[in-house]
Design a protein around this motif. Structure first.
Motif, PDB file in Angstrom:
ATOM      1  N   PHE A  39      -6.473  -9.044   8.314  1.00  0.00           N
ATOM      2  CA  PHE A  39      -7.205  -7.833   8.689  1.00  0.00           C
ATOM      3  C   PHE A  39      -6.368  -6.589   8.407  1.00  0.00           C
ATOM      4  O   PHE A  39      -6.822  -5.646   7.755  1.00  0.00           O
ATOM      5  CB  PHE A  39      -7.573  -7.927  10.169  1.00  0.00           C
ATOM      6  N   LEU A  40      -5.125  -6.595   8.865  1.00  0.00           N
ATOM      7  CA  LEU A  40      -4.241  -5.445   8.659  1.00  0.00           C
ATOM      8  C   LEU A  40      -4.015  -5.159   7.181  1.00  0.00           C
ATOM      9  O   LEU A  40      -4.101  -4.005   6.727  1.00  0.00           O
ATOM     10  CB  LEU A  40      -2.895  -5.700   9.351  1.00  0.00           C
ATOM     11  N   LEU A  41      -3.732  -6.193   6.419  1.00  0.00           N
ATOM     12  CA  LEU A  41      -3.358  -5.994   5.016  1.00  0.00           C
ATOM     13  C   LEU A  41      -4.553  -5.706   4.117  1.00  0.00           C
ATOM     14  O   LEU A  41      -4.389  -5.478   2.916  1.00  0.00           O
ATOM     15  CB  LEU A  41      -2.572  -7.208   4.513  1.00  0.00           C
ATOM     16  N   THR A  42      -5.735  -5.674   4.693  1.00  0.00           N
ATOM     17  CA  THR A  42      -6.887  -5.131   3.966  1.00  0.00           C
ATOM     18  C   THR A  42      -6.602  -3.701   3.528  1.00  0.00           C
ATOM     19  O   THR A  42      -7.083  -3.250   2.486  1.00  0.00           O
ATOM     20  CB  THR A  42      -8.146  -5.162   4.865  1.00  0.00           C
ATOM     21  N   TRP A  43      -5.789  -2.996   4.317  1.00  0.00           N
ATOM     22  CA  TRP A  43      -5.478  -1.593   4.042  1.00  0.00           C
ATOM     23  C   TRP A  43      -4.014  -1.402   3.655  1.00  0.00           C
ATOM     24  O   TRP A  43      -3.422  -0.362   3.942  1.00  0.00           O
ATOM     25  CB  TRP A  43      -5.816  -0.739   5.267  1.00  0.00           C
ATOM     26  N   SER A  44      -3.434  -2.381   2.993  1.00  0.00           N
ATOM     27  CA  SER A  44      -2.023  -2.293   2.621  1.00  0.00           C
ATOM     28  C   SER A  44      -1.728  -1.037   1.801  1.00  0.00           C
ATOM     29  O   SER A  44      -0.784  -0.291   2.098  1.00  0.00           O
ATOM     30  CB  SER A  44      -1.613  -3.540   1.831  1.00  0.00           C
ATOM     31  N   ASP A  45      -2.520  -0.791   0.769  1.00  0.00           N
ATOM     32  CA  ASP A  45      -2.265   0.366  -0.096  1.00  0.00           C
ATOM     33  C   ASP A  45      -2.395   1.673   0.671  1.00  0.00           C
ATOM     34  O   ASP A  45      -1.574   2.593   0.504  1.00  0.00           O
ATOM     35  CB  ASP A  45      -3.234   0.368  -1.281  1.00  0.00           C
ATOM     36  N   GLU A  46      -3.414   1.784   1.503  1.00  0.00           N
ATOM     37  CA  GLU A  46      -3.614   3.019   2.258  1.00  0.00           C
ATOM     38  C   GLU A  46      -2.469   3.271   3.226  1.00  0.00           C
ATOM     39  O   GLU A  46      -1.995   4.404   3.363  1.00  0.00           O
ATOM     40  CB  GLU A  46      -4.940   2.952   3.030  1.00  0.00           C
ATOM     41  N   LEU A  47      -2.027   2.217   3.914  1.00  0.00           N
ATOM     42  CA  LEU A  47      -0.974   2.384   4.918  1.00  0.00           C
ATOM     43  C   LEU A  47       0.323   2.897   4.311  1.00  0.00           C
ATOM     44  O   LEU A  47       1.041   3.691   4.937  1.00  0.00           O
ATOM     45  CB  LEU A  47      -0.725   1.049   5.634  1.00  0.00           C
ATOM     46  N   GLN A  48       0.641   2.466   3.098  1.00  0.00           N
ATOM     47  CA  GLN A  48       1.898   2.881   2.466  1.00  0.00           C
ATOM     48  C   GLN A  48       1.912   4.357   2.079  1.00  0.00           C
ATOM     49  O   GLN A  48       2.966   4.900   1.764  1.00  0.00           O
ATOM     50  CB  GLN A  48       2.167   2.009   1.235  1.00  0.00           C
ATOM     51  N   LYS A  49       0.762   5.015   2.142  1.00  0.00           N
ATOM     52  CA  LYS A  49       0.693   6.443   1.819  1.00  0.00           C
ATOM     53  C   LYS A  49       0.734   7.335   3.061  1.00  0.00           C
ATOM     54  O   LYS A  49       0.728   8.556   2.939  1.00  0.00           O
ATOM     55  CB  LYS A  49      -0.603   6.728   1.048  1.00  0.00           C
ATOM     56  N   LEU A  50       0.772   6.706   4.250  1.00  0.00           N
ATOM     57  CA  LEU A  50       0.672   7.473   5.488  1.00  0.00           C
ATOM     58  C   LEU A  50       2.001   7.561   6.205  1.00  0.00           C
ATOM     59  O   LEU A  50       2.826   6.654   6.132  1.00  0.00           O
ATOM     60  CB  LEU A  50      -0.357   6.806   6.417  1.00  0.00           C
ATOM     61  N   ASP A  51       2.201   8.685   6.924  1.00  0.00           N
ATOM     62  CA  ASP A  51       3.381   8.796   7.771  1.00  0.00           C
ATOM     63  C   ASP A  51       3.064   8.215   9.150  1.00  0.00           C
ATOM     64  O   ASP A  51       1.960   7.697   9.384  1.00  0.00           O
ATOM     65  CB  ASP A  51       3.853  10.252   7.880  1.00  0.00           C
ATOM     66  N   PHE A  52       4.013   8.299  10.063  1.00  0.00           N
ATOM     67  CA  PHE A  52       3.869   7.644  11.370  1.00  0.00           C
ATOM     68  C   PHE A  52       2.597   8.078  12.084  1.00  0.00           C
ATOM     69  O   PHE A  52       1.781   7.246  12.493  1.00  0.00           O
ATOM     70  CB  PHE A  52       5.088   7.947  12.244  1.00  0.00           C
ATOM     71  N   GLN A  53       2.432   9.386  12.253  1.00  0.00           N
ATOM     72  CA  GLN A  53       1.279   9.880  13.011  1.00  0.00           C
ATOM     73  C   GLN A  53      -0.028   9.507  12.336  1.00  0.00           C
ATOM     74  O   GLN A  53      -0.997   9.122  12.992  1.00  0.00           O
ATOM     75  CB  GLN A  53       1.375  11.408  13.166  1.00  0.00           C
ATOM     76  N   GLU A  54      -0.063   9.598  11.024  1.00  0.00           N
ATOM     77  CA  GLU A  54      -1.278   9.245  10.287  1.00  0.00           C
ATOM     78  C   GLU A  54      -1.599   7.759  10.417  1.00  0.00           C
ATOM     79  O   GLU A  54      -2.769   7.373  10.530  1.00  0.00           O
ATOM     80  CB  GLU A  54      -1.119   9.630   8.817  1.00  0.00           C
TER      81      GLU A  54
END
Length: 443
Positions: free
Chosen positions: A387-402
């Motif tokens: 479930f989490l890694l569905t958004w692997s690419d998106e997460l790597q572009k975000l900072d902590f707060q995002e």
């Protein structure tokens, strides 16, 4: 100079060995998904596509595990093959992830063209349920890929062990359990506050506050009669389970049971349902079924809800380790940003993803949950990693707060059964690769 050359040749041989072992691992997984077996480990057979609640949605395949005779033993060759795959994951993360995703996608795409008909699956369920004694292992295999909606109430009762597998005993056992629940309500709930302890009064108040917050985006759960039923079930359960008592989040876990057992009496969309259309005697039976099924479910994960919730903390750690093994770049990014898995995954384990998905997908997800039986707590780690890694690419572009904001409100509002089936299929692949190699979770 010669020493340097020899070291270089040795490094190259080691690298080639790792690549070879990983490629073999990948072939093993692909073979599994196509119905072949890894010697001495697990047999995977492709299950027919699940029935979704609409019967009209395009569906992805899912897979059901059947245990081979040698599963309890070990297979050195397979373990070494998986070990090579894991090590290679650390050395060439993105390439490894792409290969595994490619294997999953390949099987999903090929299965779409060989989809079983809904009527064939209904026939299989009917055959399993019509015998004098239901063979639970066969029922689990079918249910893992989704249960026809009108069969869910009976199938769930059987999977949880609430209804006996022997049909001759079933009606009498359910009748006794429903009477027992009514007795408990009369003894613990239908009494004045003067007969409760201070802790019990506090607990009842907390439950009464939480019930209106339960699945707030579904209007049905805002009905006063629905909230009263939830309150009775939760308070009675908490009083009879003093080791944990009531813990916020358990209120969410009642909702799939309530909807499924109400579906035996109410038709159409849940948006048009009203509890006032059901006789009070039937409501008592529905509440009893919810109470006992909730009890059976939580019996398998008691330490998720006892003091300090150690079971959840343990599984969150395993989730973190699994994500690190599968997708090292996103794991490293989250660590670099200072994001702890407990900050988002605690709620996932506490509420079993009910708050993260559109509610119409929850009962399909729970078909797989209940089909897993006693293995569910460990399998949740793989579902949540997928479930989490569905958004692997998106997460790597975000900072902590995002990332915190993103993970609190994941973009699943438009998900269909296809996205859910993809998560479950991928979870199964990873479970096959890692679950028999516990050393991979060592810190």
């Amino acid at each position: 100079m010669n020493n340097n050359n020899s070291h270089g040749q040795e490094d190259q041989r080691n690298k080639e060995g790792l690549d070879s072992r990983f490629n073999q691992t990948l072939k093993n997984v692909q073979g599994l998904l196509k119905g072949r077996s890894i010697p001495g480990k697990i047999l995977l057979t492709r299950r027919p596509d699940p029935l979704d609640d609409s019967g009209l949605q395009e569906q992805s395949p899912s897979y059901q595990r059947s245990v081979s005779q040698n599963e309890a033993g070990s297979s050195d060759d397979t373990d070494k093959s998986v070990e090579g795959g894991v090590r290679n994951t650390n050395n060439s993360d993105s390439d490894t992830t792409l290969k595994v995703e490619s294997a999953v996608n390949e099987v999903q795409n090929s299965a779409m063209s060989t989809r079983a008909t809904d009527s064939a699956r209904v026939t299989k369920f009917s055959r399993e349920l019509s015998g004098q004694t239901v063979i639970l292992e066969r029922l689990r295999e079918l249910a893992w890929s989704g249960v026809p909606p009108y069969m869910r109430p009976n199938v769930w009762r059987l999977l949880l062990g609430y209804a006996p597998s022997n049909s001759d005993r079933r009606e009498g056992a359910l009748r006794r359990k429903r009477v027992e629940y009514l007795d408990c309500v009369g003894q613990f709930y239908d009494i004045p506050d003067t007969e409760r302890s201070a802790d019990e009064i506090s607990m009842l108040r907390q439950i009464s506050v939480d019930c209106p917050r339960t699945v707030p985006d579904v209007a049905f759960f805002q009905q006063a009669q629905v909230q009263k039923s939830l309150e009775r079930i939760l308070y009675t359960w908490a009083i009879r389970h003093p080791a944990s008592g009531y813990v916020q989040g358990i209120n969410d876990l009642v909702t799939p049971f309530l909807v499924v057992f109400l579906s035996e009496y109410l038709e159409g969309s849940i948006d048009s349902w009203s509890m006032s259309d059901i006789p009070s005697e039937k409501i008592s039976n529905i509440e009893a079924d919810c109470y006992w099924c909730l009890s059976k479910l939580l019996d398998g994960m008691q330490d998720h809800y006892t003091f300090a919730q150690p079971g959840i903390q343990r599984h969150v750690f395993k989730l973190k380790e699994l994500v690190r093994r599968i997708d090292e770049p996103v794991s490293r990014h989250m660590e670099d940003q200072g994001l702890e898995f407990l900050q988002f995954a605690f709620r996932w384990f506490n509420c079993l993803l009910i708050r993260e998905l559109p509610f119409h997908l929850v009962t399909r997800l729970w078909d797989t949950y209940l089909a897993e039986g006693d293995a569910l707590p460990d399998f949740l780690v793989y579902i949540f990693a997928s479930f989490l890694l569905t958004w692997s690419d998106e997460l790597q572009k975000l900072d902590f707060q995002e990332m915190v904001m993103f993970l609190q409100r994941l973009p699943t509002q438009n998900w269909t059964y296809q996205e859910l089936e993809t998560v479950l299929s991928r979870a199964y692949v990873w479970h096959s690769m890692f679950n028999k190699s516990p050393s991979h979770f060592a810190s």
